[in-house]
Design a protein around this motif. Structure first.
Motif, short mmCIF file in Angstrom:
data_model
loop_
_atom_site.label_atom_id
_atom_site.label_comp_id
_atom_site.label_asym_id
_atom_site.label_seq_id
_atom_site.Cartn_x
_atom_site.Cartn_y
_atom_site.Cartn_z
N VAL A 13 0.85 -1.21 0.00
CA VAL A 13 0.00 0.00 0.00
C VAL A 13 0.87 1.25 0.00
CG1 VAL A 13 -1.59 1.33 1.45
CG2 VAL A 13 -2.03 -1.07 1.02
N TYR A 14 1.95 1.25 0.77
CA TYR A 14 2.83 2.42 0.81
C TYR A 14 3.50 2.65 -0.54
CZ TYR A 14 6.37 5.71 2.27
OH TYR A 14 7.16 6.83 2.38
N ARG A 15 3.86 1.59 -1.24
CA ARG A 15 4.48 1.75 -2.56
C ARG A 15 3.49 2.32 -3.58
NH1 ARG A 15 8.12 -3.72 -3.26
NH2 ARG A 15 9.72 -3.13 -1.76
N ASN A 16 2.20 1.95 -3.47
CA ASN A 16 1.21 2.42 -4.42
C ASN A 16 0.68 3.81 -4.09
OD1 ASN A 16 1.31 0.13 -6.03
ND2 ASN A 16 -0.20 -0.94 -4.79
N ILE A 17 0.46 4.09 -2.83
CA ILE A 17 -0.18 5.35 -2.44
C ILE A 17 0.82 6.36 -1.91
CG2 ILE A 17 -1.87 6.36 -0.85
CD1 ILE A 17 -3.45 3.83 -1.00
N GLY A 18 1.85 5.90 -1.23
CA GLY A 18 2.82 6.80 -0.63
C GLY A 18 2.46 7.17 0.80
N SER A 19 1.47 6.51 1.37
CA SER A 19 1.04 6.77 2.73
C SER A 19 0.43 5.49 3.30
CB SER A 19 0.01 7.89 2.78
OG SER A 19 -0.48 8.05 4.09
N ILE A 20 0.43 5.39 4.63
CA ILE A 20 -0.21 4.25 5.27
C ILE A 20 -1.44 4.69 6.06
CG2 ILE A 20 1.80 2.77 5.36
CD1 ILE A 20 2.25 3.66 8.23
N ASP A 21 -1.97 5.85 5.72
CA ASP A 21 -3.17 6.37 6.37
C ASP A 21 -4.38 5.58 5.88
OD1 ASP A 21 -4.87 7.91 7.84
OD2 ASP A 21 -4.75 9.67 6.55
N ILE A 22 -5.20 5.13 6.81
CA ILE A 22 -6.34 4.28 6.47
C ILE A 22 -7.38 5.04 5.66
CG2 ILE A 22 -8.28 2.98 7.45
CD1 ILE A 22 -6.45 2.14 9.67
N SER A 23 -7.54 6.33 5.93
CA SER A 23 -8.56 7.10 5.21
C SER A 23 -8.24 7.24 3.72
CB SER A 23 -8.72 8.48 5.84
OG SER A 23 -7.51 9.19 5.77
N LYS A 24 -7.00 7.07 3.33
CA LYS A 24 -6.63 7.15 1.92
C LYS A 24 -6.84 5.83 1.18
CE LYS A 24 -3.41 10.91 2.49
NZ LYS A 24 -2.06 11.41 2.28
N LEU A 25 -7.21 4.79 1.89
CA LEU A 25 -7.42 3.50 1.25
C LEU A 25 -8.75 3.44 0.50
CD1 LEU A 25 -6.09 1.00 3.92
CD2 LEU A 25 -4.97 1.78 1.86
N LYS A 26 -9.58 4.45 0.65
CA LYS A 26 -10.86 4.49 -0.09
C LYS A 26 -10.60 4.58 -1.59
CE LYS A 26 -12.45 7.68 2.92
NZ LYS A 26 -13.24 8.84 3.27
N ASN A 27 -9.45 5.11 -1.97
CA ASN A 27 -9.12 5.26 -3.39
C ASN A 27 -8.84 3.93 -4.06
OD1 ASN A 27 -9.32 7.99 -2.93
ND2 ASN A 27 -7.12 8.25 -2.60
N LEU A 28 -8.64 2.85 -3.31
CA LEU A 28 -8.32 1.56 -3.88
C LEU A 28 -9.55 0.80 -4.36
CD1 LEU A 28 -5.59 0.31 -1.38
CD2 LEU A 28 -5.26 1.29 -3.64
N LYS A 29 -10.75 1.31 -4.09
CA LYS A 29 -11.96 0.64 -4.55
C LYS A 29 -12.00 0.64 -6.06
CE LYS A 29 -14.76 1.67 -0.54
NZ LYS A 29 -15.95 2.34 -0.05
#
Length: 106
Positions: free
Chosen positions: A89-105
């Motif tokens: 997740v960090y390699r794809n998004i650049g952050s490990i914040d859970i709220s930013k994982l909504k973009n992975l849908k």
């Protein structure tokens, strides 16, 4: 009955286990950093394991301690898989914040 358990008392183990479990729940519910969420889940698992060992010792039965052994083995595998997911997740998004994982849908 075990002498250490007699001195400390099963109630204190129960209180400590409930306290650790509540701390873990608060960490899961109120923190957005996924590493802290994983650590909170581990705290909750350790609270349950502590309770299993305390009751196993209280009843002089080894089944609870055997269950804790297997539970810790599963927890070690969970940590390995969880950290691999976090690195991905960090390699794809650049952050490990859970709220930013909504973009992975998808």
């Amino acid at each position: 009955m075990n002498t250490v358990l007699n001195e400390i008392g099963i109630e204190n183990y129960l209180f400590l286990s409930v306290l650790l479990f509540c701390i873990g729940i608060l960490g899961v519910l109120y923190r957005r950093n996924s590493i802290i969420v994983f650590m909170s889940i581990e705290i909750m698992l350790n609270a349950v394991n502590l309770l299993f060992v305390a009751f196993s010792s209280y009843h002089q039965d080894a089944e609870g301690q055997i269950f804790v052994f297997f539970s810790m083995a599963v927890a070690a595998a969970e940590v390995a898989v969880g950290l691999a997911i976090l690195v991905s997740v960090y390699r794809n998004i650049g952050s490990i914040d859970i709220s930013k994982l909504k973009n992975l849908k998808g």
